[in-house]
Design a protein around this motif. Sequence first.
Motif, PDB file in Angstrom:
ATOM      1  N   ASN A 205       0.800  -1.231   0.000  1.00 52.46           N
ATOM      2  CA  ASN A 205       0.000   0.000   0.000  1.00 52.46           C
ATOM      3  C   ASN A 205       0.834   1.284   0.000  1.00 52.46           C
ATOM      4  OD1 ASN A 205      -2.399  -1.500   0.020  1.00 52.46           O
ATOM      5  ND2 ASN A 205      -2.482  -1.536   2.262  1.00 52.46           N
ATOM      6  N   ASP A 206       2.152   1.154  -0.091  1.00 53.35           N
ATOM      7  CA  ASP A 206       3.003   2.341  -0.207  1.00 53.35           C
ATOM      8  C   ASP A 206       3.097   2.764  -1.677  1.00 53.35           C
ATOM      9  OD1 ASP A 206       3.513   2.442   2.498  1.00 53.35           O
ATOM     10  OD2 ASP A 206       5.455   1.426   2.354  1.00 53.35           O
ATOM     11  N   GLN A 207       3.290   4.059  -1.870  1.00 50.95           N
ATOM     12  CA  GLN A 207       3.389   4.610  -3.218  1.00 50.95           C
ATOM     13  C   GLN A 207       4.328   5.803  -3.192  1.00 50.95           C
ATOM     14  OE1 GLN A 207      -0.388   5.813  -4.916  1.00 50.95           O
ATOM     15  NE2 GLN A 207       0.542   7.320  -6.262  1.00 50.95           N
ATOM     16  N   ILE A 208       5.157   5.937  -4.216  1.00 53.18           N
ATOM     17  CA  ILE A 208       5.983   7.135  -4.349  1.00 53.18           C
ATOM     18  C   ILE A 208       5.831   7.703  -5.751  1.00 53.18           C
ATOM     19  CG2 ILE A 208       7.708   6.446  -2.639  1.00 53.18           C
ATOM     20  CD1 ILE A 208       9.575   5.736  -4.957  1.00 53.18           C
ATOM     21  N   THR A 209       5.948   9.019  -5.839  1.00 54.67           N
ATOM     22  CA  THR A 209       5.924   9.715  -7.120  1.00 54.67           C
ATOM     23  C   THR A 209       7.149  10.612  -7.190  1.00 54.67           C
ATOM     24  OG1 THR A 209       3.501   9.728  -7.185  1.00 54.67           O
ATOM     25  CG2 THR A 209       4.632  11.289  -8.598  1.00 54.67           C
ATOM     26  N   SER A 210       7.859  10.548  -8.306  1.00 55.41           N
ATOM     27  CA  SER A 210       9.051  11.377  -8.496  1.00 55.41           C
ATOM     28  C   SER A 210       8.842  12.279  -9.694  1.00 55.41           C
ATOM     29  CB  SER A 210      10.286  10.489  -8.702  1.00 55.41           C
ATOM     30  OG  SER A 210      11.424  11.289  -8.964  1.00 55.41           O
ATOM     31  N   SER A 211       8.920  13.576  -9.465  1.00 53.97           N
ATOM     32  CA  SER A 211       8.765  14.547 -10.538  1.00 53.97           C
ATOM     33  C   SER A 211       9.705  15.714 -10.284  1.00 53.97           C
ATOM     34  CB  SER A 211       7.313  15.047 -10.606  1.00 53.97           C
ATOM     35  OG  SER A 211       7.145  15.977 -11.646  1.00 53.97           O
ATOM     36  N   GLU A 212      10.492  16.042 -11.298  1.00 56.78           N
ATOM     37  CA  GLU A 212      11.468  17.129 -11.187  1.00 56.78           C
ATOM     38  C   GLU A 212      12.391  16.895  -9.996  1.00 56.78           C
ATOM     39  OE1 GLU A 212       9.307  20.770 -11.072  1.00 56.78           O
ATOM     40  OE2 GLU A 212       8.627  20.618 -13.153  1.00 56.78           O
ATOM     41  N   ASN A 213      12.841  15.632  -9.834  1.00 56.16           N
ATOM     42  CA  ASN A 213      13.790  15.219  -8.795  1.00 56.16           C
ATOM     43  C   ASN A 213      13.252  15.349  -7.372  1.00 56.16           C
ATOM     44  OD1 ASN A 213      15.839  14.480 -10.584  1.00 56.16           O
ATOM     45  ND2 ASN A 213      16.601  16.584 -10.717  1.00 56.16           N
ATOM     46  N   VAL A 214      11.938  15.500  -7.240  1.00 54.66           N
ATOM     47  CA  VAL A 214      11.316  15.549  -5.914  1.00 54.66           C
ATOM     48  C   VAL A 214      10.484  14.287  -5.730  1.00 54.66           C
ATOM     49  CG1 VAL A 214       9.728  16.766  -4.385  1.00 54.66           C
ATOM     50  CG2 VAL A 214      11.252  18.061  -5.900  1.00 54.66           C
ATOM     51  N   VAL A 215      10.768  13.518  -4.661  1.00 52.14           N
ATOM     52  CA  VAL A 215      10.058  12.270  -4.402  1.00 52.14           C
ATOM     53  C   VAL A 215       8.996  12.506  -3.324  1.00 52.14           C
ATOM     54  CG1 VAL A 215      10.256   9.887  -3.587  1.00 52.14           C
ATOM     55  CG2 VAL A 215      12.047  10.880  -5.026  1.00 52.14           C
ATOM     56  N   THR A 216       7.766  12.114  -3.636  1.00 50.05           N
ATOM     57  CA  THR A 216       6.646  12.280  -2.706  1.00 50.05           C
ATOM     58  C   THR A 216       6.148  10.912  -2.276  1.00 50.05           C
ATOM     59  OG1 THR A 216       5.979  14.308  -3.845  1.00 50.05           O
ATOM     60  CG2 THR A 216       4.362  13.286  -2.378  1.00 50.05           C
ATOM     61  N   ASN A 217       5.994  10.724  -0.957  1.00 46.70           N
ATOM     62  CA  ASN A 217       5.485   9.464  -0.415  1.00 46.70           C
ATOM     63  C   ASN A 217       3.979   9.546  -0.225  1.00 46.70           C
ATOM     64  OD1 ASN A 217       8.026   7.785   0.379  1.00 46.70           O
ATOM     65  ND2 ASN A 217       8.460   9.856   1.107  1.00 46.70           N
ATOM     66  N   GLN A 218       3.270   8.519  -0.674  1.00 47.45           N
ATOM     67  CA  GLN A 218       1.818   8.473  -0.558  1.00 47.45           C
ATOM     68  C   GLN A 218       1.377   7.057  -0.212  1.00 47.45           C
ATOM     69  OE1 GLN A 218       1.146   9.882  -4.612  1.00 47.45           O
ATOM     70  NE2 GLN A 218       0.443  11.867  -3.850  1.00 47.45           N
ATOM     71  N   ASN A 219       0.062   6.857  -0.088  1.00 50.44           N
ATOM     72  CA  ASN A 219      -0.510   5.537   0.150  1.00 50.44           C
ATOM     73  C   ASN A 219      -1.516   5.213  -0.940  1.00 50.44           C
ATOM     74  OD1 ASN A 219       0.864   4.994   2.616  1.00 50.44           O
ATOM     75  ND2 ASN A 219      -0.579   6.329   3.692  1.00 50.44           N
ATOM     76  N   THR A 220      -1.732   3.928  -1.187  1.00 47.71           N
ATOM     77  CA  THR A 220      -2.745   3.496  -2.143  1.00 47.71           C
ATOM     78  C   THR A 220      -3.605   2.415  -1.511  1.00 47.71           C
ATOM     79  OG1 THR A 220      -3.147   2.511  -4.313  1.00 47.71           O
ATOM     80  CG2 THR A 220      -1.157   1.801  -3.162  1.00 47.71           C
ATOM     81  N   LYS A 221      -4.900   2.433  -1.809  1.00 47.80           N
ATOM     82  CA  LYS A 221      -5.817   1.425  -1.291  1.00 47.80           C
ATOM     83  C   LYS A 221      -6.225   0.429  -2.375  1.00 47.80           C
ATOM     84  CE  LYS A 221      -7.725   4.470   2.283  1.00 47.80           C
ATOM     85  NZ  LYS A 221      -8.961   5.094   2.842  1.00 47.80           N
ATOM     86  N   GLU A 222      -5.623   0.567  -3.555  1.00 48.32           N
ATOM     87  CA  GLU A 222      -5.947  -0.319  -4.664  1.00 48.32           C
ATOM     88  C   GLU A 222      -5.370  -1.716  -4.430  1.00 48.32           C
ATOM     89  OE1 GLU A 222      -5.986   2.634  -8.521  1.00 48.32           O
ATOM     90  OE2 GLU A 222      -4.043   1.979  -7.759  1.00 48.32           O
ATOM     91  N   ASN A 223      -6.047  -2.717  -4.977  1.00 46.94           N
ATOM     92  CA  ASN A 223      -5.534  -4.083  -4.956  1.00 46.94           C
ATOM     93  C   ASN A 223      -4.731  -4.377  -6.218  1.00 46.94           C
ATOM     94  OD1 ASN A 223      -6.727  -4.840  -2.452  1.00 46.94           O
ATOM     95  ND2 ASN A 223      -8.701  -5.071  -3.495  1.00 46.94           N
ATOM     96  N   ILE A 224      -5.145  -3.751  -7.319  1.00 46.75           N
ATOM     97  CA  ILE A 224      -4.422  -3.800  -8.584  1.00 46.75           C
ATOM     98  C   ILE A 224      -4.539  -2.415  -9.214  1.00 46.75           C
ATOM     99  CG2 ILE A 224      -4.804  -6.268  -9.000  1.00 46.75           C
ATOM    100  CD1 ILE A 224      -6.963  -5.476 -11.028  1.00 46.75           C
ATOM    101  N   PRO A 225      -3.692  -2.074 -10.166  1.00 46.23           N
ATOM    102  CA  PRO A 225      -3.790  -0.760 -10.815  1.00 46.23           C
ATOM    103  C   PRO A 225      -5.141  -0.603 -11.510  1.00 46.23           C
ATOM    104  CG  PRO A 225      -1.702  -1.810 -11.341  1.00 46.23           C
ATOM    105  CD  PRO A 225      -2.531  -2.848 -10.669  1.00 46.23           C
ATOM    106  N   SER A 226      -5.735   0.562 -11.415  1.00 44.03           N
ATOM    107  CA  SER A 226      -7.056   0.795 -12.006  1.00 44.03           C
ATOM    108  C   SER A 226      -7.034   0.641 -13.522  1.00 44.03           C
ATOM    109  CB  SER A 226      -7.559   2.196 -11.630  1.00 44.03           C
ATOM    110  OG  SER A 226      -6.673   3.202 -12.132  1.00 44.03           O
ATOM    111  N   TRP A 227      -5.890   0.935 -14.163  1.00 40.54           N
ATOM    112  CA  TRP A 227      -5.832   0.851 -15.627  1.00 40.54           C
ATOM    113  C   TRP A 227      -6.055  -0.571 -16.127  1.00 40.54           C
ATOM    114  CZ3 TRP A 227      -2.192  -2.335 -17.741  1.00 40.54           C
ATOM    115  CH2 TRP A 227      -1.034  -2.599 -17.013  1.00 40.54           C
ATOM    116  N   MET A 228      -5.798  -1.568 -15.276  1.00 37.27           N
ATOM    117  CA  MET A 228      -6.033  -2.949 -15.670  1.00 37.27           C
ATOM    118  C   MET A 228      -7.530  -3.260 -15.736  1.00 37.27           C
ATOM    119  SD  MET A 228      -2.933  -4.902 -13.628  1.00 37.27           S
ATOM    120  CE  MET A 228      -3.427  -6.518 -14.241  1.00 37.27           C
ATOM    121  N   ASN A 229      -8.327  -2.403 -15.130  1.00 36.18           N
ATOM    122  CA  ASN A 229      -9.790  -2.528 -15.200  1.00 36.18           C
ATOM    123  C   ASN A 229     -10.383  -1.549 -16.207  1.00 36.18           C
ATOM    124  OD1 ASN A 229     -10.093  -4.609 -13.261  1.00 36.18           O
ATOM    125  ND2 ASN A 229      -9.895  -3.117 -11.598  1.00 36.18           N
ATOM    126  N   GLY A 230      -9.528  -0.942 -17.047  1.00 36.36           N
ATOM    127  CA  GLY A 230     -10.024  -0.040 -18.077  1.00 36.36           C
ATOM    128  C   GLY A 230     -10.320   1.364 -17.606  1.00 36.36           C
TER     129      GLY A 230
END
Length: 301
Positions: A205-230
């Motif tokens: 349930n951990d998630q990180i996003t890196s943009s312009e050399n800045v890393v942001t820590n977040q959380n996810t409640k997904e079981n699988i990526p939403s894009w796999m469900n269209g």
Amino acid sequence: MEKYESDKTFIARWVAGELSEEEASEFEKSEAFKDFNRINEEIQKYKAPPIDKRQSLIATKTKITFGKQRKTNYRTWFAIAASIVVIFGLFTLFNSSKSYTTSFGEQLAVTLPDGSKIQLNADSKISHKRFLWLDNRSVSLQGEAYFEVEKGKGFEVITSHGNVTVLGTKFNVKTRSNTFELKCFEGVVRFDKIATSESHILKKNDQITSSENVVTNQNTKENIPSWMNGISTFKEKPLNEVLNEIRIQYNITFQTNEIDLSKVFTGSFVHDDLEKALKSTLTPMGVSYALSKDKTIVYLQ
């Protein structure tokens, strides 16, 4: 004469798994198959030694020039030339790679030699070594993919932003343009950022996003990526990133004019209906639009 004797590419295609079903079936019935198969299995256990092509040529030439002074007939020269070709051929073969690519709006399921599974999102590409892969479980990724990795030796995903290392887990990697995103759904993964050499450990349930050399820590409640469900979902993402994902799923072009693309969007869009996708993303942002007759260009106002 058997086909594997008359066709010079036959054995190479068999090792690479590129024979047709008919060719493979016929070959497996031959008397020579067991011997070739045993040799191939033994080769897979060992790493190909590094070969210095220049030194190999020099050594061969030296042996020819300063060896025993005897006449060399046509067959001998042919054997020497064939040996050099085999050496270079094996070097190239064992260092070759296998790639899988998706186009706009396309997904692709890939199973790796160890049973690990990869689901590629649209406009993405992965590649890995064709041979001896179990000794170096490493894949290169451009775009986005979901991984279910079998336990074993370390598994690595190489991207332009950094490398993701795991032992056995489920995770999603997204690497497009200047944005990198990593979500862990099971197990533990580590991200080593190239630009700063910093490392991040992610658990379920951990998630990180890196943009312009800045890393942001977040959380996810997904079981699988939403894009796999269209469906593509976003949480406080700039409109420019959202439009790029729509472009990837629908193969369209946006003419943004003077629209502020830095506006932050939270929401989602579906992958099977362009009109719905545009309404669900642009209308909440107060952006009006017009679609060209052939539905390939979206004009923002």
